[in-house]
Write a protein that holds these residues in place. Structure first.
Motif, PDB file in Angstrom:
ATOM      1  N   LEU A 169      31.921 -56.455  -1.586  1.00  0.00           N
ATOM      2  CA  LEU A 169      30.711 -55.679  -1.296  1.00  0.00           C
ATOM      3  C   LEU A 169      30.445 -55.633   0.198  1.00  0.00           C
ATOM      4  O   LEU A 169      29.947 -54.638   0.723  1.00  0.00           O
ATOM      5  CB  LEU A 169      29.510 -56.279  -2.030  1.00  0.00           C
ATOM      6  CG  LEU A 169      29.551 -56.167  -3.556  1.00  0.00           C
ATOM      7  CD1 LEU A 169      28.352 -56.873  -4.159  1.00  0.00           C
ATOM      8  CD2 LEU A 169      29.576 -54.709  -3.970  1.00  0.00           C
ATOM      9  N   ALA A 173      30.210 -52.289   2.470  1.00  0.00           N
ATOM     10  CA  ALA A 173      29.108 -51.948   3.369  1.00  0.00           C
ATOM     11  C   ALA A 173      29.638 -51.619   4.762  1.00  0.00           C
ATOM     12  O   ALA A 173      29.228 -50.636   5.384  1.00  0.00           O
ATOM     13  CB  ALA A 173      28.112 -53.099   3.436  1.00  0.00           C
ATOM     14  N   THR A 182      22.937 -54.682   9.534  1.00  0.00           N
ATOM     15  CA  THR A 182      22.535 -53.873   8.372  1.00  0.00           C
ATOM     16  C   THR A 182      23.235 -54.364   7.108  1.00  0.00           C
ATOM     17  O   THR A 182      22.650 -54.310   6.033  1.00  0.00           O
ATOM     18  CB  THR A 182      22.871 -52.374   8.537  1.00  0.00           C
ATOM     19  OG1 THR A 182      23.714 -52.208   9.645  1.00  0.00           O
ATOM     20  CG2 THR A 182      21.637 -51.544   8.662  1.00  0.00           C
ATOM     21  N   LYS A 186      20.804 -54.985   4.162  1.00  0.00           N
ATOM     22  CA  LYS A 186      20.850 -54.039   3.055  1.00  0.00           C
ATOM     23  C   LYS A 186      21.692 -54.518   1.875  1.00  0.00           C
ATOM     24  O   LYS A 186      21.574 -53.987   0.776  1.00  0.00           O
ATOM     25  CB  LYS A 186      21.380 -52.680   3.544  1.00  0.00           C
ATOM     26  CG  LYS A 186      20.403 -51.978   4.467  1.00  0.00           C
ATOM     27  CD  LYS A 186      20.837 -50.559   4.710  1.00  0.00           C
ATOM     28  CE  LYS A 186      20.059 -49.584   3.851  1.00  0.00           C
ATOM     29  NZ  LYS A 186      20.367 -48.185   4.167  1.00  0.00           N
ATOM     30  N   VAL A 187      22.582 -55.464   2.108  1.00  0.00           N
ATOM     31  CA  VAL A 187      23.443 -55.895   1.005  1.00  0.00           C
ATOM     32  C   VAL A 187      23.351 -57.401   0.744  1.00  0.00           C
ATOM     33  O   VAL A 187      22.951 -57.833  -0.336  1.00  0.00           O
ATOM     34  CB  VAL A 187      24.915 -55.493   1.264  1.00  0.00           C
ATOM     35  CG1 VAL A 187      25.814 -56.013   0.147  1.00  0.00           C
ATOM     36  CG2 VAL A 187      25.032 -53.983   1.371  1.00  0.00           C
ATOM     37  N   PRO A 190      19.495 -58.779  -0.014  1.00  0.00           N
ATOM     38  CA  PRO A 190      18.969 -58.359  -1.326  1.00  0.00           C
ATOM     39  C   PRO A 190      19.724 -58.981  -2.503  1.00  0.00           C
ATOM     40  O   PRO A 190      19.127 -59.274  -3.533  1.00  0.00           O
ATOM     41  CB  PRO A 190      19.174 -56.832  -1.323  1.00  0.00           C
ATOM     42  CG  PRO A 190      19.282 -56.452   0.095  1.00  0.00           C
ATOM     43  CD  PRO A 190      19.847 -57.624   0.826  1.00  0.00           C
ATOM     44  N   LEU A 191      21.022 -59.207  -2.312  1.00  0.00           N
ATOM     45  CA  LEU A 191      21.791 -59.764  -3.428  1.00  0.00           C
ATOM     46  C   LEU A 191      21.602 -61.265  -3.581  1.00  0.00           C
ATOM     47  O   LEU A 191      21.967 -61.848  -4.597  1.00  0.00           O
ATOM     48  CB  LEU A 191      23.280 -59.447  -3.251  1.00  0.00           C
ATOM     49  CG  LEU A 191      23.655 -58.005  -3.585  1.00  0.00           C
ATOM     50  CD1 LEU A 191      25.116 -57.746  -3.287  1.00  0.00           C
ATOM     51  CD2 LEU A 191      23.363 -57.712  -5.053  1.00  0.00           C
TER      52      LEU A 191
END
Ligand SMILES: Nc1ncnc2c1ncn2[C@@H]1O[C@H](COP(=O)(O)OP(=O)(O)OP(=O)(O)O)[C@@H](O)[C@H]1O
Ligand SMILES: [Mg+2]
Lengths: 274, 368
Positions: A169, A173, A182, A186-187, A190-191
């Protein structure tokens, strides 16, 4: 049907345990909170809680808990991230976890030694020409020791959620043009938000009711809800007020649990995609 | 190197900690606007090549060029390349729309444009109406298509596709093969497609790189590779083939299966040991006295368009035959074939030597 009733027998020990050690104490706490100093039934304790003394106390308790949690998170997240990248991550993790097995009091006393006026830290300061500093009994020493004690409890859930994350992932990204920052916002973050939430729960809630460290390290300069309860019971012998504070503490905990509750989306799908 | 070259690998080697490199001194050029396929068995280094192009890792030695600029150290997010990952790598915390919009949002495009382009991409992959679904609610094949949409929506110069069709059923897979090929031609983008399915490679590509064990064995058009495989590995990997050992007696004469045959190859040293390839569809069934070779039919399978016969010659070599005619199992039959059907492969020949040899035939007006 037969089966069902049979199975419910297995629940007896569980319910017994819950009754004895969870429900009964709760009921007792609430019960005690409804009596004033002279043993008369009244709501006076609740009224008193909403006076400035106790509100200030609550506020400062939250403030310290917030500081402790924030610093713990700031240290634990990068550490957990770094851990997932190392070769022998399980070994490193163990090394970080081991101190949490040592008794809290022992660790606290160790810090009294280290931070004391005649302790090694002050020796170092003297040799550097800074001179002896009062480190113990300050906000700094209180937060420092608390953070030290809570760090493993924050690292563990964050490490687990980072470790569970599919590393492709991050490639994806990057591939789609995101910078390192970012990619994180953004990844990665949040995960791993569920790990962070669990960590916050594990640190913030106990921080609200710290009392040993407040006395030994902060020299009672910091008063948390925990210290207040302890003093009401042991010093003032006002069990009613102590119980009332405890009731509020429990309420705060429940609210925090709800606020940091897990929205299943992230963690669940994170697992399923693998 | 031509102006049209977009990616160039120069003696690229990649090794992890172990001694044997995963890619061994690989050099190739990728031209703009073509459909390339990396074909090879599992673990041969296909994904590794894509990762090097995408910028997820750097070569151990050698150089990678993009539009003539060395990009060994350019980070992935600054490369004009998008990838469809082998395991999809969709973001589980975002829904279908947001997954596809991810790259566009980073570029800070206008809201309306993002919506328009995402919906267009969804339409291309036949997922209209799925934009609000969560990723967990998608099937494997649907996820794959979201991954394709997420890459093409960014309009990159090169799209890398790591076995993007492997999870689809046959019908959808064939459909997507057509559509991907059509899209590639419509966009005029460079596609680098990874597969271990030779039929897929033959059907879709302008150019195929056949890989094995970290080395590109042969590169060329699907026709080239099918008709003129460089060695036993390529011949075996691309389509079904009969590969038997033989000896080159003289120019245009080769011996195998205990007999001499006329062939179209020359320029090898006399009595050189070689491998012979004859494709099953180039063998024709006749009577024993008419055939160039006599074989005994061992089994016969009906394959729909043709019969597949497994036959054995006197030396015990197996010959697969694809024929529209039926034969009787256990019977002796004759096999006929053209001299051009015999393909001679030198042992351990490099791709350059091989190409030179093929060219020399062309100069002598070799009809092929
Ligand atoms: N991170 C890694 N560390 C060590 N070895 C690796 C690593 N990644 C891949 N390899 C090895 O590199 C070789 C090539 O891997 P690669 O992923 O490129 O294969 P592939 O051709 O894509 O295979 P497949 O068709 O199965 O996807 C394999 O032998 C693999 O074991
Ligand atoms: Mg692969």
């Amino acid at each position: 049907m037969q089966n069902n009733t049979n199975r419910s027998y297995y629940l007896v020990p569980y319910f017994g345990w819950m009754m004895l050690f969870v429900i009964a104490p709760l009921v007792l706490v609430i019960y005690f909170s409804l009596f004033d100093l002279h043993g008369n039934f009244s709501f006076i304790n609740y009224q008193n809680f909403f006076t400035s003394v106790y509100l200030k106390l609550t506020l400062s308790s939250f403030w310290y808990a917030f500081l402790i949690t924030a610093f713990t998170l700031a240290i634990a997240y990068p550490t957990a991230y770094w851990l997932t990248k190392t070769k022998h991550k399980q070994l490193w993790l163990l090394l970080i976890i081991i101190p949490s097995w040592i008794n809290l009091l022992l660790k606290t006393y160790a810090f009294i030694g280290i931070f004391g006026v005649k302790g090694p830290l002050n020796k170092l300061f003297e040799s550097m020409g800074i001179g002896t500093q009062q480190i113990l009994y300050t906000d700094f020493s209180f937060i420092f020791v608390s953070v030290y004690i809570f760090i493993p409890f924050m690292i563990l859930p964050i490490f687990n959620s980072l470790d569970k994350m599919n590393p492709t992932l991050i490639d994806a990204a990057r591939d789609l043009g995101s910078s390192t920052w970012t990619t994180f916002t953004k990844v990665i973050f949040p995960l791993t938000i569920n790990g962070v939430k669990s960590g916050i729960q594990a640190v913030f809630i106990p921080s609200l009711s710290l009392f040993m460290i407040t006395r030994l390290i902060a020299g009672n300069k910091v008063i948390t809800l925990g210290t207040a309860i302890e003093q009401q019971f042991l010093v003032t012998r006002n069990w009613g007020m102590g119980s009332t504070i405890a009731v509020f503490l429990i309420m705060f905990m429940v609210i925090i649990m709800i606020l940091t509750g897990q929205k299943d989306k992230g963690a669940l799908s994170n697992e399923q995609i693998k | 190197m031509t102006d049209n070259t977009i990616i160039r690998f120069e003696n690229v080697t990649k090794s992890y900690d172990s001694a044997t490199p995963v890619l061994n001194n690989v050099s190739f050029e990728i031209e703009r606007g073509k459909f390339y396929t990396l074909l090879g068995p599992s673990g041969c280094g296909k994904t590794t090549i894509l990762r090097l192009i995408a910028g997820f890792m750097e070569p151990t030695s050698g150089d990678i060029y993009f539009n003539g600029n060395k990009i060994n150290h350019v980070p992935a997010n600054e490369r004009q390349v998008n990838t469809v990952f082998q395991d999809y790598a969709l973001f589980p915390h975002l829904n279908v729309f947001e997954n596809i919009a991810f790259g566009l949002r980073i570029k800070k495009l206008k809201k309306e444009e993002i919506t328009r382009r995402v919906l267009e991409a969804l339409k291309f992959v036949n997922l209209e109406g799925y934009e609000n679904r969560e990723i967990v609610e998608m099937s494997g094949g649907q996820k794959q298509r979201v991954a394709i949409a997420r890459a093409i929506v960014n309009d990159p110069e090169v799209i890398l596709l790591d076995e993007p069709l492997s999870a689809l059923d046959l019908k959808l897979r064939t459909e997507m093969q057509y559509e991907l090929r059509e899209l590639q031609q419509r966009l005029g983008k460079t596609f680098i497609f990874v597969t271990h399915d030779q039929e897929e490679a033959l059907a879709m590509s302008d150019e195929i790189f056949v890989m094995n064990a970290g080395v590109i064995q042969q590169s060329g058009t699907p026709m080239d590779i099918y008709d003129e495989p460089i060695n036993r590995f390529v011949a075996d990997f691309i389509g079904e083939s009969n590969i038997v050992p033989g000896v080159m007696i003289a120019d245009y004469r080769v011996q195998f299966g205990g007999k001499d045959f006329e062939c179209a190859d020359k320029g090898l040293s006399p009595n050189e040991k070689v491998d012979i390839v004859i494709r099953p569809e180039d063998l024709e069934i006749t009577t024993v006295d008419r055939g160039k070779m006599t074989v005994k039919v061992d089994t016969q399978l009906f394959r729909g368009v043709h019969y597949e016969l497994s036959t054995f010659d006197k030396d015990g070599n197996e010959w697969l035959v694809h024929s529209t005619k039926k034969a009787a199992v256990g019977e002796e039959i004759g096999l006929d074939f053209d001299p051009e059907a015999i393909h001679v492969m030198r042992l351990n020949e490099t791709e350059e030597e091989f190409d030179k040899r093929l060219e020399s035939y062309g100069e002598e007006n070799h009809a092929k």
